[in-house]
Design a protein around this motif. Structure first.
Motif, PDB file in Angstrom:
ATOM      1  N   GLN A 115     -37.893  20.846  29.188  1.00 58.35           N
ATOM      2  CA  GLN A 115     -38.524  22.154  29.021  1.00 58.35           C
ATOM      3  C   GLN A 115     -37.510  23.292  28.933  1.00 58.35           C
ATOM      4  N   LEU A 116     -36.252  22.955  28.936  1.00 55.54           N
ATOM      5  CA  LEU A 116     -35.235  24.001  28.850  1.00 55.54           C
ATOM      6  C   LEU A 116     -34.543  23.952  27.490  1.00 55.54           C
ATOM      7  N   PRO A 117     -34.005  25.086  27.037  1.00 53.11           N
ATOM      8  CA  PRO A 117     -33.325  25.100  25.740  1.00 53.11           C
ATOM      9  C   PRO A 117     -31.976  24.398  25.829  1.00 53.11           C
ATOM     10  N   VAL A 118     -31.697  23.557  24.845  1.00 50.55           N
ATOM     11  CA  VAL A 118     -30.419  22.850  24.771  1.00 50.55           C
ATOM     12  C   VAL A 118     -29.769  23.211  23.438  1.00 50.55           C
ATOM     13  N   SER A 119     -28.647  23.887  23.488  1.00 46.80           N
ATOM     14  CA  SER A 119     -27.959  24.304  22.266  1.00 46.80           C
ATOM     15  C   SER A 119     -27.357  23.087  21.578  1.00 46.80           C
ATOM     16  N   PRO A 120     -27.121  23.177  20.267  1.00 46.36           N
ATOM     17  CA  PRO A 120     -26.493  22.044  19.553  1.00 46.36           C
ATOM     18  C   PRO A 120     -25.155  21.631  20.161  1.00 46.36           C
ATOM     19  N   GLU A 121     -24.409  22.613  20.680  1.00 49.68           N
ATOM     20  CA  GLU A 121     -23.096  22.303  21.254  1.00 49.68           C
ATOM     21  C   GLU A 121     -23.201  21.491  22.538  1.00 49.68           C
ATOM     22  N   ARG A 122     -24.358  21.571  23.210  1.00 52.81           N
ATOM     23  CA  ARG A 122     -24.522  20.872  24.491  1.00 52.81           C
ATOM     24  C   ARG A 122     -25.364  19.603  24.362  1.00 52.81           C
ATOM     25  N   SER A 123     -25.886  19.341  23.161  1.00 54.16           N
ATOM     26  CA  SER A 123     -26.802  18.211  22.971  1.00 54.16           C
ATOM     27  C   SER A 123     -26.139  16.881  23.288  1.00 54.16           C
ATOM     28  N   ASN A 124     -24.886  16.702  22.880  1.00 47.71           N
ATOM     29  CA  ASN A 124     -24.212  15.430  23.132  1.00 47.71           C
ATOM     30  C   ASN A 124     -24.012  15.178  24.623  1.00 47.71           C
TER      31      ASN A 124
END
Length: 265
Positions: A115-124
Motif C-alpha cells: 500500500q505504499l509507493p515504491v519508486s522505480p529506483e527502489r523496486s529491485n
C-alpha cells in the motif's frame, strides 16, 4: 561597445563532469527492511504460495479477509508513518505481510499488501526482500492493474479485462493456477510488479503476474475475488462481497486511480 549584461557568456573552460565535482553528492537513502512480529517466525519462510497485492482491487480484497495473521511489515525509510492508523487500514502507507495458515505447513500461503509507493529506483531492493531472502516461495502470484498509458489499444471503461505474464518455470509447469490470455505484445509493464516478476525469473521460480482493468470498481473486484477463490478455494470472501456496491466507489482507491482511469472522467 558590447553590453556586458546581455551578451552571451564565454564558453566554459570546464567539462561537464568537472563541473559536477563542485556539486555535493546526493544523500543515499537507507535500504528498506522487514520487521517481523513477535514471536519471530523461523526464517527463511518457505510458503508454497506467495501472493503479492499491488492493485487497488486486490488490496481491497486482502484487507477484508478475516482469517489472516500479521507476520511483519516491510519498511521504506523514506515513507513517513504519519497518518497511519494503529490498526491496518486501506488508507495507510504500509506494506504488511500476512499468513493464511501455519507458516510451518508445507501448503502455507503468504499474502503481501503493498500500500505504499515504491519508486522505480527502489523496486529491485523491495523485490529482493520479498522474494528469495527471508521469503523463499515455491510459487508467486502478483496482482496489479493495467495502466492505460502503457496499454497498446483501447480500453473500454465498461469492460473488465485481465491478462497474465509468466516466468519460464511457470510456463514449463504441468499445472497452472491462472488460466488467462497472455498480455498482448507491444504493451508495457513497469514498476514494482515488473521487478517482482523479473526476480522470479532470475531465481528460476514459478511466477505469474496478473494485470486487470479497470483499476477499481465492483466488476473488477468480483473478478479478482473469483480468481483468488479459484487459486485458494478455502479463501473466505464473505466480508469482501458484503456491501461491495456501497463501499467500492470510495474505499481503497489509490490517489492516481481517479486520474489514470477513463472510468471516472
Amino acid at each position: 561597445m558590447e553590453d556586458v549584461l546581455t551578451q552571451n557568456p564565454p564558453p566554459s573552460r570546464f567539462f561537464q563532469e568537472d563541473l559536477n565535482n563542485f556539486v555535493p553528492p546526493p544523500e543515499t537513502l537507507p535500504s528498506p527492511f522487514i520487521i517481523f512480529s513477535n514471536p519471530k517466525p523461523e526464517l527463511p519462510l518457505r510458503p508454497s504460495l506467495l501472493i503479492i497485492a499491488i492493485s487497488s482491487p486486490s488490496l481491497y480484497i486482502f484487507h477484508n479477509l478475516p482469517s489472516k495473521t500479521l507476520l511483519g511489515s516491510l519498511i521504506m525509510p523514506e515513507v513517513p508513518f504519519s497518518g497511519n492508523t494503529t490498526e491496518p487500514s486501506l488508507e495507510d502507507k504500509s506494506c504488511n505481510i500476512y499468513s493464511l495458515s501455519d507458516t510451518n505447513d508445507k501448503n502455507s500461503i503468504i499474502l503481501v499488501s503493498v500500500q505504499l509507493p515504491v519508486s522505480p529506483e527502489r523496486s529491485n531492493l523491495v523485490s529482493r526482500l520479498l522474494i528469495g531472502q527471508d521469503i523463499i516461495p515455491e510459487r508467486v502470484i502478483i496482482l496489479d492493474s493495467i495502466q492505460s498509458r502503457n496499454f497498446r489499444g483501447k480500453l473500454s471503461p465498461d469492460e473488465t479485462l485481465a491478462a497474465k505474464l509468466e516466468t519460464s518455470a511457470e510456463k514449463k509447469a504441468t499445472s497452472h493456477l491462472v488460466n488467462l490470455d497472455y498480455f498482448p505484445s507491444g504493451s508495457v509493464i513497469d514498476g514494482l510488479s515488473a521487478s517482482l516478476l523479473s526476480r522470479c525469473q532470475l531465481k528460476n521460480m514459478k511466477g505469474t503476474l496478473v494485470i486487470s482493468w479497470p483499476e477499481f470498481g465492483p466488476s473488477v473486484i468480483r473478478f479478482v475475488g473469483a480468481l483468488l477463490k479459484h487459486i485458494v478455494p478455502s479463501l473466505d470472501l464473505t466480508n469482501v462481497n458484503k456491501d461491495l456496491e456501497k463501499n467500492s466507489s470510495r474505499a481503497g482507491l489509490k490517489k492516481d486511480a481517479w486520474v489514470d482511469s477513463e472510468l471516472y472522467t
